[in-house]
Scaffold this active site. Sequence first.
Site, PDB file in Angstrom:
ATOM      1  N   ASN A   1       0.864  -1.182   0.000  1.00 54.09           N
ATOM      2  CA  ASN A   1       0.000   0.000   0.000  1.00 54.09           C
ATOM      3  C   ASN A   1       0.900   1.231   0.000  1.00 54.09           C
ATOM      4  OD1 ASN A   1      -1.855   2.004   0.383  1.00 54.09           O
ATOM      5  ND2 ASN A   1      -2.286   1.490   2.524  1.00 54.09           N
TER       6      ASN A   1
ATOM      7  N   LYS B   1       0.043   4.319  -0.337  1.00 55.85           N
ATOM      8  CA  LYS B   1      -0.597   5.531   0.217  1.00 55.85           C
ATOM      9  C   LYS B   1      -0.346   6.718  -0.726  1.00 55.85           C
ATOM     10  CE  LYS B   1       0.345   3.447   4.625  1.00 55.85           C
ATOM     11  NZ  LYS B   1       0.201   3.526   6.051  1.00 55.85           N
TER      12      LYS B   1
ATOM     13  N   HIS C   1      -9.583   0.793   4.841  1.00 62.56           N
ATOM     14  CA  HIS C   1      -8.275   1.048   5.460  1.00 62.56           C
ATOM     15  C   HIS C   1      -8.448   2.033   6.615  1.00 62.56           C
ATOM     16  CE1 HIS C   1      -4.158   2.354   6.099  1.00 62.56           C
ATOM     17  NE2 HIS C   1      -3.798   1.222   5.508  1.00 62.56           N
TER      18      HIS C   1
ATOM     19  N   GLU D   1      -6.773   4.457   7.634  1.00 65.64           N
ATOM     20  CA  GLU D   1      -6.554   5.882   7.325  1.00 65.64           C
ATOM     21  C   GLU D   1      -7.770   6.484   6.623  1.00 65.64           C
ATOM     22  OE1 GLU D   1      -2.773   5.489   5.352  1.00 65.64           O
ATOM     23  OE2 GLU D   1      -1.856   4.954   7.266  1.00 65.64           O
TER      24      GLU D   1
ATOM     25  N   GLU E   1      -5.431  -5.259  10.455  1.00 65.02           N
ATOM     26  CA  GLU E   1      -4.430  -4.214  10.629  1.00 65.02           C
ATOM     27  C   GLU E   1      -4.710  -3.465  11.922  1.00 65.02           C
ATOM     28  OE1 GLU E   1      -2.455  -3.010   6.765  1.00 65.02           O
ATOM     29  OE2 GLU E   1      -4.292  -1.848   6.867  1.00 65.02           O
TER      30      GLU E   1
ATOM     31  N   GLY F   1       2.183   2.220  10.619  1.00 65.15           N
ATOM     32  CA  GLY F   1       3.096   3.348  10.466  1.00 65.15           C
ATOM     33  C   GLY F   1       3.747   3.794  11.761  1.00 65.15           C
TER      34      GLY F   1
ATOM     35  N   SER G   1       3.378  -2.228  10.246  1.00 61.19           N
ATOM     36  CA  SER G   1       4.832  -2.195  10.433  1.00 61.19           C
ATOM     37  C   SER G   1       5.525  -3.513  10.077  1.00 61.19           C
ATOM     38  CB  SER G   1       5.171  -1.740  11.859  1.00 61.19           C
ATOM     39  OG  SER G   1       4.697  -0.422  12.073  1.00 61.19           O
TER      40      SER G   1
END
Length: 258
Positions: A12, A14, A99, A101, A171, A177, A215
């Site tokens: 991904n 981003k 996701h 985010e 996730e 991140g 991560s």
Amino acid sequence: MTEVRKPLIAANWKMYKGPRETRDFVGRFAGLYPPRTDRTIVFFPPAISIPAFLDATVGRPDLQVGVQDVHADLEGAHTGAISAPMAAETGVGWGLAGHSERRSEFGDDDADVAGKLRRLLDAGLKPILCVGETLEERTAGRLEEVLRRQIEAALGGLGGRRWSPPVLAYEPVWAIGTGETASPADASEAHAIVREVRLEAPGDAARVVILYGGSVKPDNIDALLGARGVDGVLVGGASLEPASFARICDGRFDPQLL
Ligand code: PEP
């Protein structure tokens, strides 16, 4: 004959890499990672870089591509958004939905995620449904409740559509991140919950594919890919550098360990 289980490894990107950097990445990555038939590799570049990715991978059909997000509507006055059929027209095969985010920065709620999942399927794309708990939810002992809510809400919007095989990514939000990684045991525990919820869903016969994301790096890929119930990984930061991602794509996987 039973199918041999092979890992799915997804990148991904981003909001990193425009068309020029995308071409550069593919050129370098292809030199480090020769095609392998025992794993599936999918990249999610920014939508604007998808044509460059497809151009650069003409000789490498093993490097698949997907869209990071689509709108839950088919068309409309939604500045900046793209629809699932538009994405499909560019030649992608996959799409992310849910996701964290998108949920936290763009306010996607469970109903939006359900709509996006439905649109991806209707457009003939393979969705990856992302689910995961925040640190507060985990600390409060709400892991199972949160995963169950997110999955059931997304499935509730399918209205009898066939999603086969279902692909989900666990996730944990606190590991995305941040450099914090779930231990292989944490990942296995959460994957068992996801698998159970998905299997309880009506009409589900196919085997569920569950990725771990949060991560993932070259130095933890073997442990995570070797954890029971982990069918692959969704990688953010460590997928941006060709050598790092090539090492991840070569992670050790035991098809027998489920
Ligand atoms: C992600 O964006 O899905 C992700 C897992 O990011 P990172 O690997 O950087 O934690």
